[in-house]
Motif scaffolding. Structure first.
Motif, PDB file in Angstrom:
ATOM      1  N   LEU A  73      -8.092 -42.052  15.495  1.00 43.96           N
ATOM      2  CA  LEU A  73      -7.305 -40.502  16.214  1.00 43.96           C
ATOM      3  C   LEU A  73      -9.375 -39.718  15.758  1.00 43.96           C
ATOM      4  O   LEU A  73      -9.243 -38.999  14.334  1.00 43.96           O
ATOM      5  CB  LEU A  73      -6.849 -39.656  15.273  1.00 43.96           C
ATOM      6  N   TYR A  74     -10.198 -39.865  16.568  1.00 45.33           N
ATOM      7  CA  TYR A  74     -11.131 -39.479  16.280  1.00 45.33           C
ATOM      8  C   TYR A  74     -11.617 -37.938  16.184  1.00 45.33           C
ATOM      9  O   TYR A  74     -12.249 -37.515  15.423  1.00 45.33           O
ATOM     10  CB  TYR A  74     -12.521 -39.725  17.282  1.00 45.33           C
ATOM     11  N   GLY A  75     -10.691 -37.640  16.418  1.00 41.82           N
ATOM     12  CA  GLY A  75     -10.785 -35.740  17.102  1.00 41.82           C
ATOM     13  C   GLY A  75     -10.187 -35.274  14.669  1.00 41.82           C
ATOM     14  O   GLY A  75     -10.969 -34.999  14.108  1.00 41.82           O
ATOM     15  N   GLN A  76      -9.568 -36.083  14.283  1.00 41.09           N
ATOM     16  CA  GLN A  76      -8.405 -36.161  13.513  1.00 41.09           C
ATOM     17  C   GLN A  76     -10.188 -36.382  12.158  1.00 41.09           C
ATOM     18  O   GLN A  76      -9.768 -35.628  10.916  1.00 41.09           O
ATOM     19  CB  GLN A  76      -7.411 -36.912  12.915  1.00 41.09           C
ATOM     20  N   ALA A  77     -10.049 -37.829  12.189  1.00 39.42           N
ATOM     21  CA  ALA A  77     -11.645 -38.591  11.277  1.00 39.42           C
ATOM     22  C   ALA A  77     -12.742 -37.508  11.376  1.00 39.42           C
ATOM     23  O   ALA A  77     -13.537 -37.367  10.639  1.00 39.42           O
ATOM     24  CB  ALA A  77     -11.774 -39.837  11.989  1.00 39.42           C
ATOM     25  N   GLY A  78     -13.484 -37.237  12.844  1.00 38.06           N
ATOM     26  CA  GLY A  78     -14.406 -36.252  13.126  1.00 38.06           C
ATOM     27  C   GLY A  78     -14.372 -34.785  12.051  1.00 38.06           C
ATOM     28  O   GLY A  78     -15.256 -34.245  11.562  1.00 38.06           O
ATOM     29  N   ARG A  79     -13.208 -34.225  12.340  1.00 43.04           N
ATOM     30  CA  ARG A  79     -12.922 -32.616  11.403  1.00 43.04           C
ATOM     31  C   ARG A  79     -13.094 -32.788  10.374  1.00 43.04           C
ATOM     32  O   ARG A  79     -13.304 -31.788   9.491  1.00 43.04           O
ATOM     33  CB  ARG A  79     -11.690 -32.154  12.228  1.00 43.04           C
ATOM     34  N   GLN A  80     -12.993 -34.209   9.247  1.00 39.50           N
ATOM     35  CA  GLN A  80     -12.952 -34.293   7.811  1.00 39.50           C
ATOM     36  C   GLN A  80     -14.078 -34.209   7.412  1.00 39.50           C
ATOM     37  O   GLN A  80     -15.218 -33.487   6.909  1.00 39.50           O
ATOM     38  CB  GLN A  80     -12.650 -35.520   7.170  1.00 39.50           C
ATOM     39  N   PHE A 137     -14.777 -31.129  23.600  1.00 39.02           N
ATOM     40  CA  PHE A 137     -14.252 -32.714  22.734  1.00 39.02           C
ATOM     41  C   PHE A 137     -13.572 -33.133  23.670  1.00 39.02           C
ATOM     42  O   PHE A 137     -12.853 -34.630  23.033  1.00 39.02           O
ATOM     43  CB  PHE A 137     -14.128 -31.995  21.752  1.00 39.02           C
ATOM     44  N   ALA A 138     -12.302 -32.932  24.163  1.00 35.46           N
ATOM     45  CA  ALA A 138     -11.483 -33.679  25.093  1.00 35.46           C
ATOM     46  C   ALA A 138     -11.956 -34.420  25.768  1.00 35.46           C
ATOM     47  O   ALA A 138     -10.995 -36.035  26.395  1.00 35.46           O
ATOM     48  CB  ALA A 138      -9.663 -32.592  25.136  1.00 35.46           C
ATOM     49  N   MET A 139     -13.177 -34.075  25.907  1.00 31.52           N
ATOM     50  CA  MET A 139     -13.861 -35.171  27.115  1.00 31.52           C
ATOM     51  C   MET A 139     -14.248 -36.039  26.504  1.00 31.52           C
ATOM     52  O   MET A 139     -14.030 -37.281  26.569  1.00 31.52           O
ATOM     53  CB  MET A 139     -14.331 -34.393  28.165  1.00 31.52           C
ATOM     54  N   LEU A 140     -14.782 -35.681  25.611  1.00 34.14           N
ATOM     55  CA  LEU A 140     -15.746 -36.673  24.577  1.00 34.14           C
ATOM     56  C   LEU A 140     -14.434 -38.024  23.743  1.00 34.14           C
ATOM     57  O   LEU A 140     -15.180 -39.083  23.932  1.00 34.14           O
ATOM     58  CB  LEU A 140     -16.602 -35.986  23.372  1.00 34.14           C
ATOM     59  N   PHE A 141     -13.468 -37.041  23.221  1.00 33.98           N
ATOM     60  CA  PHE A 141     -12.759 -38.186  22.673  1.00 33.98           C
ATOM     61  C   PHE A 141     -11.842 -38.630  23.732  1.00 33.98           C
ATOM     62  O   PHE A 141     -11.570 -40.539  23.148  1.00 33.98           O
ATOM     63  CB  PHE A 141     -11.507 -37.659  21.996  1.00 33.98           C
ATOM     64  N   ARG A 142     -11.830 -38.446  24.800  1.00 30.16           N
ATOM     65  CA  ARG A 142     -10.892 -39.319  25.671  1.00 30.16           C
ATOM     66  C   ARG A 142     -12.187 -40.847  25.819  1.00 30.16           C
ATOM     67  O   ARG A 142     -11.651 -41.727  26.052  1.00 30.16           O
ATOM     68  CB  ARG A 142     -11.184 -38.635  27.843  1.00 30.16           C
ATOM     69  N   ILE A 155      -7.133 -29.551  17.781  1.00 28.88           N
ATOM     70  CA  ILE A 155      -6.865 -29.589  16.022  1.00 28.88           C
ATOM     71  C   ILE A 155      -8.355 -29.987  15.714  1.00 28.88           C
ATOM     72  O   ILE A 155      -8.514 -28.871  14.465  1.00 28.88           O
ATOM     73  CB  ILE A 155      -6.308 -30.645  15.760  1.00 28.88           C
ATOM     74  N   PHE A 156      -9.271 -30.036  16.489  1.00 33.79           N
ATOM     75  CA  PHE A 156     -10.654 -31.106  16.025  1.00 33.79           C
ATOM     76  C   PHE A 156     -11.231 -28.975  16.151  1.00 33.79           C
ATOM     77  O   PHE A 156     -11.719 -28.798  14.621  1.00 33.79           O
ATOM     78  CB  PHE A 156     -11.428 -31.273  16.300  1.00 33.79           C
ATOM     79  N   THR A 157     -11.116 -28.750  17.264  1.00 33.35           N
ATOM     80  CA  THR A 157     -11.655 -26.879  17.045  1.00 33.35           C
ATOM     81  C   THR A 157     -10.921 -26.752  16.195  1.00 33.35           C
ATOM     82  O   THR A 157     -11.755 -25.736  15.770  1.00 33.35           O
ATOM     83  CB  THR A 157     -11.773 -26.873  18.696  1.00 33.35           C
ATOM     84  N   GLY A 158     -10.151 -26.247  16.349  1.00 37.92           N
ATOM     85  CA  GLY A 158      -8.857 -24.821  15.529  1.00 37.92           C
ATOM     86  C   GLY A 158      -9.203 -25.045  14.260  1.00 37.92           C
ATOM     87  O   GLY A 158      -9.879 -24.082  13.504  1.00 37.92           O
ATOM     88  N   SER A 159      -9.353 -26.293  14.169  1.00 36.29           N
ATOM     89  CA  SER A 159      -9.412 -26.532  12.717  1.00 36.29           C
ATOM     90  C   SER A 159     -10.828 -25.796  11.739  1.00 36.29           C
ATOM     91  O   SER A 159     -11.471 -25.484  10.870  1.00 36.29           O
ATOM     92  CB  SER A 159     -10.023 -27.985  11.688  1.00 36.29           C
ATOM     93  N   MET A 160     -11.743 -26.534  12.570  1.00 37.36           N
ATOM     94  CA  MET A 160     -13.314 -26.043  12.316  1.00 37.36           C
ATOM     95  C   MET A 160     -13.797 -24.803  12.497  1.00 37.36           C
ATOM     96  O   MET A 160     -13.682 -23.612  11.962  1.00 37.36           O
ATOM     97  CB  MET A 160     -14.089 -26.595  13.433  1.00 37.36           C
ATOM     98  N   LEU A 161     -12.913 -23.728  13.450  1.00 35.03           N
ATOM     99  CA  LEU A 161     -12.335 -22.064  13.541  1.00 35.03           C
ATOM    100  C   LEU A 161     -11.906 -22.099  12.557  1.00 35.03           C
ATOM    101  O   LEU A 161     -12.301 -20.636  11.905  1.00 35.03           O
ATOM    102  CB  LEU A 161     -12.087 -21.695  14.519  1.00 35.03           C
TER     103      LEU A 161
END
Length: 234
Positions: A73-80, A137-142, A155-161
């Motif tokens: 889950l690149y979004g979950q990992a990247g947001r860390q 990010f959806a396009m990137l993660f896809r 989740i990635f974007t909202g977490s950052m905000l």
């Protein structure tokens, strides 16, 4: 990885027939502790959260690190990673405000920030970054092959905000976390990250309570020195 460090890295517990990494459990507990610290407006919330971020980074790259879930889950990992970056900003910012409060005579254990609404400019930032960030990010993660790219992107974007909003003292950051949890729980359940999904549900309760606490505290009188500092720290 071998030796004691390898054992700690790979240690698992079986719950209801599912192998769960201890570092997923421990990482989420650090995250929960950080949320409680944020609700209480304590500086220690930031370094505690960073420890959890580092642990969870390795968890969500399941395929890379050969975890039981074996899904990346690149979004979950990247947001860390971005959590760590934004948390350093929040840590420095809140520490500056804490020192300003202490110089003005406030107790060391006093809450660091005075909660406030983000205002029209803040909401414009939230909406624009939320929409553009999620789509981008959806396009990137896809393309990267992430599992559930659109949910992962929000989740990635909202977490950052939300993390940035907490650093700024915006009450709205709690509402953003609610929206993140609403998407995150189904995604994590489907991906097999059960401890994280359960902790997201626990977070939801903490977040709702935290919103009420910050909303009630919005009328607190700020320490004058800290208020002056608020105007120069960005």
């Amino acid at each position: 990885m071998t030796g004691p460090l390898g054992w700690l890295f790979d240690a698992q517990v079986v719950i209801a027939g599912h192998a769960i990494l201890w570092r997923e459990i421990v990482g989420n507990l650090f995250g929960l502790a950080s949320a409680v610290g944020g609700m209480r407006r304590r500086v220690w919330a930031w370094p505690v959260g960073i420890v959890g971020n580092v642990l969870l980074f390795t968890v969500f790259l399941g395929g890379v690190f050969h975890t039981p879930q074996a899904r990346d889950l690149y979004g979950q990992a990247g947001r860390q990673v971005f959590f760590v970056i934004v948390s350093v900003y929040g840590w420095v910012r809140w520490r500056q405000l804490q020192r300003a409060n202490e110089r003005a005579g406030a107790p060391q254990d006093a809450p660091v920030v005075v909660p406030r609404w983000a205002g029209w400019s803040g909401w414009a930032t939230i909406v624009v970054v939320g929409v553009v960030g999620t789509v981008g990010f959806a396009m990137l993660f896809r393309e990267l092959g992430s599992w559930g790219p659109w949910a992962d992107a929000w989740i990635f974007t909202g977490s950052m905000l939300a993390t940035y909003g907490m650093a700024r003292g915006w009450i709205e950051f709690w509402l953003i976390w609610i929206a993140v949890d609403a998407v995150g729980v189904p995604l994590l359940l489907k991906a097999g990250y059960y401890p994280s999904a359960v902790l997201y549900l626990v977070y939801a309760g903490v977040v709702v309570y935290g919103f009420v606490v910050w909303w009630r505290a919005r009328g607190e009188r700020p320490v004058r020195t800290a208020e002056a500092d608020e105007q120069v720290v960005v």
